[in-house]
Design an enzyme around this catalytic site. Sequence first.
Site: not given
Ligand code: GLU
Length: 510
Positions: A66, A333, A353, A395, A415-416
């Site tokens: 990360r 993602t 991201e 996430s 998908g955040g």
């Molecule tokens: N960076 C986000 C996370 O680690 C995922 C990014 C996204 O899919 O919006 O949860």
Amino acid sequence: MVVSAHPLASKAGSRVLKLGGNAVDAAAATALTLGVVSPAFSGIGGGGFMLIFDSKSGKCSVMDYRETAPLRSKRTMFESMPSGDENSIGYRAVAAPSMLLGLSLALEKFGTKSFHEVSLDAARFARDGFLVNRFLSRAMNEDASIRKIKRSIESSKILLRNNDRPLTEGERISFPNLARLLERASEAKSVGEFYLSDFALTVSKLVSSNGGLISQDDFQKCDPKIREPVFERVGDYEVASLPPPSSGGICLIQLLKMMERDLGKDVHHNSAEAIDRIARCLEAVYQDRKTTIADPDFFPVDSKKLVADNYIEKLIEGDYNSRTSVPTQNSHTTHLSVIDGAGNIVSLTESLECYFGAGVFVPEFDLFLNDTMHDFDTDPSSINSVEPLKRPRSSMTPTIVFRDREPFLVLGSAGGPRIISSTFQVVLNVLDFGMGIEKAVQSPRVHYEGSSAGETTLYLEDGSASESAKLDLKGRGYDLKRKHDYFFGGVNAIQISGDKITGAEDPRRN
Ligand code: GLU
């Protein structure tokens, strides 16, 4: 088998398997190729998490690469953002990119092939070009993406037609300098050495001379970590998934345990009753994580306690820690799942991201840098506030489900925040609703993060709830909102039943 969000990337992974590489080698090849042919979603300018199952020892490990907040960052740096998007667009949004180091370390510790061998296809597609597919074209045509691409002359030259509109499906893109980067990393004494010298120098010079915070020291401090996964029995199954700094694994296990208690046998898939129960469980975990899960190097997270039965009871009773609404974010993602002939497995999720990260293009390498600072809370008093070298809460939920101690499902999602709800619903579809993996992935999904300040928006994908179920849900107090398919993540999964291995790619993302 390799399942990813792009056929060229899956082929790159399977080619490495055919050449005798193991799951980690194939995952690295797939990930590097995705960074070329799906440049909006992941790449060397970002980071990710790899969950690895070693079939010989029966052990799971996590490689956490990360991105980290720059050494010069401050808790209060996004507290009052005049433009509102300083943490998602531009140089200050960039956290130290760690994919190159993370993948090379994973190869060193768990792989059998060299970086050169696993990066050949990625380098070839970067050099010779590839055709834009429907999903990339859609991502490039979002207003925010166009704004980001137009920030640099070089990215505009590559991704726009006549400096105006993005290229569309069927048009060819190449990233010659990215091909060169991959070749130089392969030719260096070690990838780590290249990362700390040429890569660090070029990226930090660009970012720091434009008001960003990353310096060469951040690359020196870059520290991919091998972590223990969260591992928990749920009914007849065992679930291995990501530990903090991701909230994905803990939330997934909490959800599965809650549903185990809460979902009656008479409840049908996507009935109003089932959706209501799923939404209540989702609300509990999305709210609870805000005060319980952050980077464990900065905040003590008691993972065992959070998935213990008495804690699950507490969540079911609605006794959780916060009640604030969350602005729903877009979908980015990428996730890939791999199993090799010896039964070794990789479940890997990676990201920049938001689409095209911070919109910071490094012309020397033809790549976009992440906007992972956007995953921190702007509130300096939050457990997920910005701090130097801290990883923001994620996430991401790369997961392996075991049945009778044998791997049964390999999956994760894009998908955040919907990474968690999408992965959860697919597991539920297989375990509780008896679907095969392909149907489980395809079935329409829902998403909910909680009710507060009068906001009770339940997001529905077309086909998820019948008209009468919608009426019923409205009666239960939900405001219903229809969302497009790619809002609901992109789950790429494998199901293993005896000798039969079934791959399922998410039609929402190719
Ligand atoms: N960076 C986000 C996370 O680690 C995922 C990014 C996204 O899919 O919006 O949860």
